[in-house]
Design an enzyme around this catalytic site. Sequence first.
Site, short mmCIF file in Angstrom:
data_model
loop_
_atom_site.label_atom_id
_atom_site.label_comp_id
_atom_site.label_asym_id
_atom_site.label_seq_id
_atom_site.Cartn_x
_atom_site.Cartn_y
_atom_site.Cartn_z
N LYS B 76 0.86 -1.20 0.00
CA LYS B 76 0.00 0.00 0.00
C LYS B 76 0.89 1.24 0.00
O LYS B 76 1.91 1.28 0.70
CB LYS B 76 -0.91 -0.03 1.23
N SER B 151 -9.95 2.26 2.73
CA SER B 151 -9.01 2.96 1.87
C SER B 151 -8.02 2.04 1.16
O SER B 151 -7.41 2.46 0.18
CB SER B 151 -8.24 3.96 2.71
N SER B 175 -10.43 0.02 6.97
CA SER B 175 -9.78 0.17 5.66
C SER B 175 -9.11 -1.08 5.10
O SER B 175 -8.69 -1.09 3.95
CB SER B 175 -8.76 1.30 5.72
#
Lengths: 479, 483
Positions: B76, B151, B175
């Site tokens: 990420k 997210s 998330s």
Amino acid sequence: MQWEIVIGLEVHAQLSTQSKIFSGASIAYGAMPNTQACLVDLALPGVLPVLNRGAVERAIKFGLAIGAKINSPSIFARKNYFYPDLPKGYQISQYELPIVEGGDIRIQMGETEKQIRLTRAHLEEDAGKSLHEDFHSMSGIDLNRAGTPLLEIVSEPDMRSSTEAVAYAKTLHSLVRWIGICDGNMQEGSFRCDANVSVRPRGSETLGTRCEIKNLNSFRFLEKAIEFEAERQIEILEDGGCVRQETRLFDANKGETRTMRSKEDANDYRYFPDPDLLPVEIASDWIAQLQKTLPELPQTRRARYVSEFGLSAYDASVLTGSRELSDYFEATVKLLPAQAKLCANWIMGEISARLNKTDMDVVACPVAPETLAVLLSRIDDGTISGKAAKTVFDSLWQGEMEQQVDAIIDAKGLKQITDDSAIEQQIDDVLAANTQLVTDFRSGKEKAFNALVGQVMKATKGKANPAQVNAMLKKRLSD
Amino acid sequence: MLNDSLKQLAKRLAEKEVSSVELTTEFLKRINQLNPKYNAFITVDDEKSLEQARAADRKIAAGEAGPLTGIPVAQKDIFCTQGWLTTCGSKMLSNFVSPYDAGVIERFNAAGAVNVGKTNMDEFAMGSSNENSYYGPVKNPWGINAVPGGSSGGSACAVAARMAPAATGTDTGGSIRQPAAFCGISGIKPTYGTVSRYGMIAFASSLDQGGPMAKSAEDLALMLNVMTGFDARDSTSLQREAEDYTRDLEKPLLGLRIGLPKEYFAEGMHSDVEKAIEQALDEYRRLGAETLEVSLPNSPLSIPVYYVLAPAEASSNLSRFDGVRYGYRTEYYEDLRDMYRKTRGEGFGPEVKRRILIGTYVLSHGYYDAYYIQAQKVRRLIAQDFKQAFTQCDVIMGPTAPSVAFDLGEKSSDPVQMYLSDIYTSAASLAGLPGMSVPVGFGEKNRPVGLHIIGNYFSEASMLNAAHQYQQVTDWHQKMPGL
């Protein structure tokens, strides 16, 4: 109207750790800009603070030294505001639950002692430095100082004059150096004062509106700034005006304070507990352990000098003005315990004057306490007079004759004449040669006696013991 | 190979059936082929990845391979990665090449894993749909019009579309779990303090926690073995002995007590989701587990509490993005204030600005007690609810999200509707508890449904066991979207 000045001080003492309060970067002074700023100090994305144990330790020591409460847990909070030399956009400080709460400092005003209460002392990080010159209408940022550990020491508004404020600041300055938590170097900004000043009619119980004067980096500026500010406020009030609460800056060149920002412009710092740092729990055995490492404190020594050595409170406070001076006194008096007053007088007099004149620290004093003790013992046992001792001291200071006190006394022929018959002989000669003075004395002119003593001393080239001469002469003249 | 588990891939590597370079090339090929359509990656750097693969091959040849050596993992873009662009999905960091590695990245490097790229995400991890990325929205492999969740939407999409065998995510209020549910993969947010936050760009420090996203519980366990561990650079990192998260995978579930919070099985949950969840619970009962009703009475407050605390911390955490030292700086400005105003005005997207404003407001003088302090108190009550519930049950189960993935644009104009998609996940975050999502079927429009498993502190191994046993008797986790 009679006015009373009310002063509280906030002092930022830079703690003498090796590294920063939340990172491993060095805090050594004077490095090239931004060479002592690591990822954490630069506030790169993702970096986190880790508390320096040494900073906590020093704060605890301070708390113990002033008899304060050590809070556990103690909480770090973020103080949010934007400024280019504040890399994270917030300063990590303490708000609720500071590490040190309460306590007091005793200041000596002449022969009386006054207690100044402390509100709190909390740990925080310093910001970096903005440099506005040499960058062609731009500003430079040096983050070497960012993250330097500070102890902010806040007093109650207990001081009533600039003299008291300076005495407090000096006592505090001496204390932080005494317990080894701050080097106290004011030129380098290791010890900085902000003063909160207000005035009120004498006798009033309520506090007047205060102004905060920032960044006073010498005791002299502190004194001047407070005096100017109090005068300014009194003038406003006497003209029927109101003092505005504001932050002011001291202009050392003009000797005046001027507005920096008003209360209305003050930031809302939005303090909240820093979620990156856990509450600091301080184990009681750590506190106990630190208590043991504390040296004998100045106030303890002060009291002891009065009770044990019979010194005046004032002398005791001067001698404990710094740990080094006090240690020097201790080392001297240890060898001459019966003559503490003599030791004190010499250290506060001859030694201090000489050190001041040459701008030298007592630790660098060329005359060691052991040497001084030998010299003073020669006064004590009557070998030399106090005056002759000063001559010997000069030689010692210059490092002559390997600082052998007795050798210097011999070489300079300074040994006192204590033999009664030798002095008697000189008195006979002087009385014979100064009949007019003798007549004057007998007709009641006291001054003539002193002149006769002077003549005898002169005749012995100052080597006779003046007290002895005095006594013998008095006896002869009264016969 | 694309559908292989981590264990299978490690076996192929160990048996020299394939090299890490070949494996990495295969996944890079797939990324380069699919990414234009799905936008799961912000940065792909074939050469950097292959360099790591070559190093991994040497390690394997030398007999020094660990379970993840040579295996491609997508990272990420919230994790600072030395020499890589690390944007956090923001224009503010669109030029930021990190000079250092996050603790998590160091651990993957030490394990010999191959970074196959930095995945797309909602800007500064603020969002539940991945529509808040400066780099554009990510598409859901199960429906090009659907959001992947957020997210960690890029990571979820990358795993679901088999562009990477596993990925990292971070979870502040859901998330990891919500995008895992939306994309039909497995994801776990471990107990707060287990994964180092050093180098993980902060959104809300007291909630942020890294974790893995993968196809199966077994893969998650292997990923956790690498990701977790004490890091002295993070003061909230827990000093615990290393544990093997695979140790309990094969335990039977007989007697497992599953708590079903009545507040979760109430209005709000869509019927398609409910159906899949009920079927999954039936499966658990067949496996020998028992279900019982528990109550989390304060959980309806978790969204308001979360949206006070997370923005409060964020407003302060994001203050460092001021254009002074790194990142984006506006081009023309009059003075310092103007530089700040324009830099932050131009550098942050609307959702980030909204949360900075909320956070600034709740911390302001006069509002702090009413909002921030009050929210902290309720946060404690929420944690107590769980403590109480775990006296009755071993794990808590429910839906990960109230609905399957919604359409792109469907909720982007209504922030509160968007925030409600984290209604089931935010409570565990506030309590610091581990939570995971596993795929348990499909709902409307053939979009995946995720089962939410919440465990007690440090019970990740038991949760993974529960998920793994379920995955031994079902194949939802092996379903691949037709791309």
